[in-house]
Design an enzyme around this catalytic site. Structure first.
Site, short mmCIF file in Angstrom:
data_model
loop_
_atom_site.label_atom_id
_atom_site.label_comp_id
_atom_site.label_asym_id
_atom_site.label_seq_id
_atom_site.Cartn_x
_atom_site.Cartn_y
_atom_site.Cartn_z
N TYR A 11 30.14 -16.05 20.93
CA TYR A 11 30.20 -16.74 20.09
C TYR A 11 31.95 -16.90 19.86
O TYR A 11 32.73 -15.83 20.53
CB TYR A 11 29.75 -16.57 18.67
CG TYR A 11 28.03 -16.68 19.09
CD1 TYR A 11 27.52 -17.95 19.61
CD2 TYR A 11 27.10 -15.70 18.78
CE1 TYR A 11 26.12 -18.27 19.80
CE2 TYR A 11 25.83 -15.77 19.04
CZ TYR A 11 25.53 -16.99 19.82
OH TYR A 11 23.96 -17.18 19.84
N ARG A 28 30.45 -7.34 13.83
CA ARG A 28 30.00 -6.92 15.03
C ARG A 28 30.71 -7.09 16.13
O ARG A 28 30.78 -8.29 16.54
CB ARG A 28 28.31 -7.77 15.11
CG ARG A 28 27.42 -7.16 15.75
CD ARG A 28 25.80 -7.75 15.37
NE ARG A 28 25.04 -6.63 15.73
CZ ARG A 28 23.57 -6.97 15.84
NH1 ARG A 28 23.36 -8.32 16.07
NH2 ARG A 28 22.86 -5.93 15.98
N CYS A 69 7.02 -4.05 19.24
CA CYS A 69 7.71 -5.27 19.69
C CYS A 69 7.21 -5.15 21.21
O CYS A 69 7.39 -4.21 22.00
CB CYS A 69 8.95 -5.25 19.79
SG CYS A 69 9.67 -6.56 20.66
N CYS A 87 8.69 -9.66 24.71
CA CYS A 87 8.18 -10.84 25.33
C CYS A 87 9.50 -11.29 26.23
O CYS A 87 10.62 -11.01 25.81
CB CYS A 87 7.87 -12.01 24.43
SG CYS A 87 6.74 -11.18 23.05
C1 LIG Z 1 15.10 -13.80 17.46
C2 LIG Z 1 16.47 -13.16 17.44
C3 LIG Z 1 17.63 -13.50 16.69
C4 LIG Z 1 18.72 -13.04 16.49
N1 LIG Z 1 19.78 -13.55 15.86
C5 LIG Z 1 21.16 -12.75 15.99
C6 LIG Z 1 22.01 -13.14 14.94
O1 LIG Z 1 21.95 -14.09 14.20
N2 LIG Z 1 23.06 -12.54 15.12
C7 LIG Z 1 23.13 -11.34 15.77
O2 LIG Z 1 24.47 -10.75 15.75
N3 LIG Z 1 22.42 -11.06 16.61
C8 LIG Z 1 21.00 -11.60 16.70
N4 LIG Z 1 20.11 -11.02 17.31
C9 LIG Z 1 19.98 -10.05 17.91
C10 LIG Z 1 19.62 -8.83 17.34
O3 LIG Z 1 20.42 -8.57 15.93
C11 LIG Z 1 19.62 -7.36 18.03
O4 LIG Z 1 20.95 -7.06 18.47
C12 LIG Z 1 18.81 -7.31 19.23
O5 LIG Z 1 17.62 -8.06 18.96
C13 LIG Z 1 18.52 -6.19 19.98
O6 LIG Z 1 18.00 -5.24 18.93
P1 LIG Z 1 16.36 -4.78 18.84
O7 LIG Z 1 16.27 -4.30 20.13
O8 LIG Z 1 16.30 -3.97 17.74
O9 LIG Z 1 15.65 -6.15 18.82
C14 LIG Z 1 18.82 -11.69 17.40
C15 LIG Z 1 17.75 -11.32 18.40
C16 LIG Z 1 16.50 -12.05 18.13
C17 LIG Z 1 15.61 -11.40 18.86
S1 SF4 Z 2 7.91 -12.46 19.54
FE1 SF4 Z 2 7.64 -10.89 21.08
S2 SF4 Z 2 9.75 -10.20 21.49
FE2 SF4 Z 2 9.70 -11.09 19.59
S3 SF4 Z 2 9.62 -9.81 17.92
FE3 SF4 Z 2 7.52 -10.61 18.37
S4 SF4 Z 2 6.86 -9.09 19.87
FE4 SF4 Z 2 8.93 -8.89 19.79
#
Ligand SMILES: Cc1cc2nc3c(=O)[nH]c(=O)nc-3n(C[C@H](O)[C@H](O)[C@H](O)COP(=O)(O)O)c2cc1C
Ligand code: SF4
Length: 362
Positions: free
Chosen positions: A169, A214, A327, A330
């Site tokens: 971004y 971030r 999780c 997916c």
């Molecule tokens: C559906 C979805 C939406 C996300 N939206 C943002 C967002 O708005 N801003 C951001 O910095 N990261 C966003 N992320 C990244 C998450 O904040 C996070 O860094 C990423 O999912 C990895 O962490 P996790 O393994 O705990 O899911 C998004 C991730 C997912 C899956």
């Molecule tokens: S849709 Fe799949 S990848 Fe996303 S939070 Fe749910 S289990 Fe995790």
């Protein structure tokens, strides 16, 4: 698990544990005007009720022309303050602080001629994005939009803002020398775009309002991420949440024996270089892993994004020794487009139902 549940604070903001729900957009509930809906409010209320230590609200756009999705939440006009304050109030009532991530999509925006530090194009999800070099006037306009957005966030009752400075971004594009090839001051000092916004926000909001970022740990390389963090610390940033930078224009590396995601390694290295709080994220699936990362890297906060989408009560369940759910990683997380498609959540709900039936039949 002691460290995971240690209370701490950023400035005057008291945080009951080390578990943060980082920004996770959900367009399913939004509308094109960017105004908050009741579903947004209830979602964050549930996350707060689940004993989450801190919430950083999803990427909320500072400019109606800087959206990453048509139905993204917005903070570009005063009329949006009321709805946003409903989220902040609901979360506070559950005893949880909340920051809001303020965002401009830059070259990752929707369509047309997109804002970018330099002429630059790439493919995102198979769609060509074409960025045009911003003029100085355009840069100053967007900087003002970030500042105004932070003031609105303060008026709405948030405890702070997180500048969105990673993930392809606009702010991230300024940091990355393989994207930002400007010949002027914004190219010579690639932190300048963010630093000027930080200074302007600090002038407008009270001392105790938190302003963090971030940041891409590899932007494009780790030494750049560390340098950006040091510059921002000198300018008064209150925390640094370390994620990945501009994907495809970065060079993430970690030692082969580091057991977690490379950007957690970057968070550890940035933590060694600065004295402000540092957050780590990516692929942290269970409380044991979260605790090990806190001990191994000395970071201050653990982000659990998809884990908390699956289970709003992740923090409470971790604290009370229950299954936090899984999780399924997916291929593409469809939660933001339709929360009902989250298979991890469906499995957890089914397991809870089975358990209840078993107990009822005893
Ligand atoms: C559906 C979805 C939406 C996300 N939206 C943002 C967002 O708005 N801003 C951001 O910095 N990261 C966003 N992320 C990244 C998450 O904040 C996070 O860094 C990423 O999912 C990895 O962490 P996790 O393994 O705990 O899911 C998004 C991730 C997912 C899956
Ligand atoms: S849709 Fe799949 S990848 Fe996303 S939070 Fe749910 S289990 Fe995790």
């Amino acid at each position: 698990m002691k460290k995971l549940f240690d209370p701490w604070q950023i400035k005057t903001v008291k945080i009951k544990n080390r578990i943060c729900f980082p920004p996770v957009v959900c367009y399913a509930w939004g509308t094109e005007d960017g105004y908050v809906t009741q579903e947004n409010v209830e979602h964050y209320r549930k996350v707060a009720k689940g004993q989450t230590g801190l919430i950083i609200q999803e990427a909320t756009c500072v400019d109606r022309n800087g959206k990453l999705a048509a139905n993204q939440l917005g903070i570009w006009e005063d009329g949006q303050i009321k709805g946003l304050s409903e989220i902040a109030d609901a979360v506070h009532k559950e005893g949880c602080p909340i920051f809001i991530q303020i965002h401009h999509a830059g070259v990752s925006g929707l369509d047309g001629e997109l804002a970018c530090p330099s002429d630059y194009s790439f493919y995102k999800d198979g769609v060509k994005k074409a960025g045009k070099e911003m003029t100085i006037e355009e840069i100053h306009k967007v900087q003002q939009e970030f500042t105004d957005a932070a003031v609105r966030a303060w008026k709405a009752g948030y405890d702070g803002v997180e500048l969105h400075g990673c993930h392809q971004y606009l702010m991230c594009e300024f940091f990355n020398r393989w994207v930002n090839r400007r010949q002027d001051a914004y190219g010579e000092h690639r932190e300048r775009f963010a630093v000027e916004i930080l200074r302007a926000i600090k002038e407008k909001v009270p001392e105790d309002f938190v302003v963090g970022i971030r940041l891409g740990g590899f932007e494009p390389r780790l030494e750049d991420g560390v340098r950006h963090a040091r510059v921002l610390e000198k300018e008064g940033i209150d925390f640094i949440d370390v994620s990945y930078g501009f994907s495809g224009e970065d060079d993430p590396k970690a030692p082969a024996d580091f057991p977690y995601e490379k950007c957690i390694y970057a968070a550890a290295q940035i933590k060694r270089a600065v004295s402000v709080p540092v957050f780590a994220v990516n692929g942290i699936t269970d409380p044991e892993m979260a605790q090990d990362i806190l001990e191994r890297t000395d970071v201050d906060m653990i982000d659990i994004a998809r884990g908390i989408i699956v289970n709003h009560n992740w923090a409470r369940d971790a604290m009370e020794g229950r299954d936090t759910g899984k999780c399924l990683h997916c291929r593409r997380c469809l939660w933001c487009e339709n929360p009902d498609t989250c298979t991890g959540r469906k499995i957890l709900e089914k397991n809870l139902q089975r358990k209840k039936e078993f107990i009822d039949n005893l």
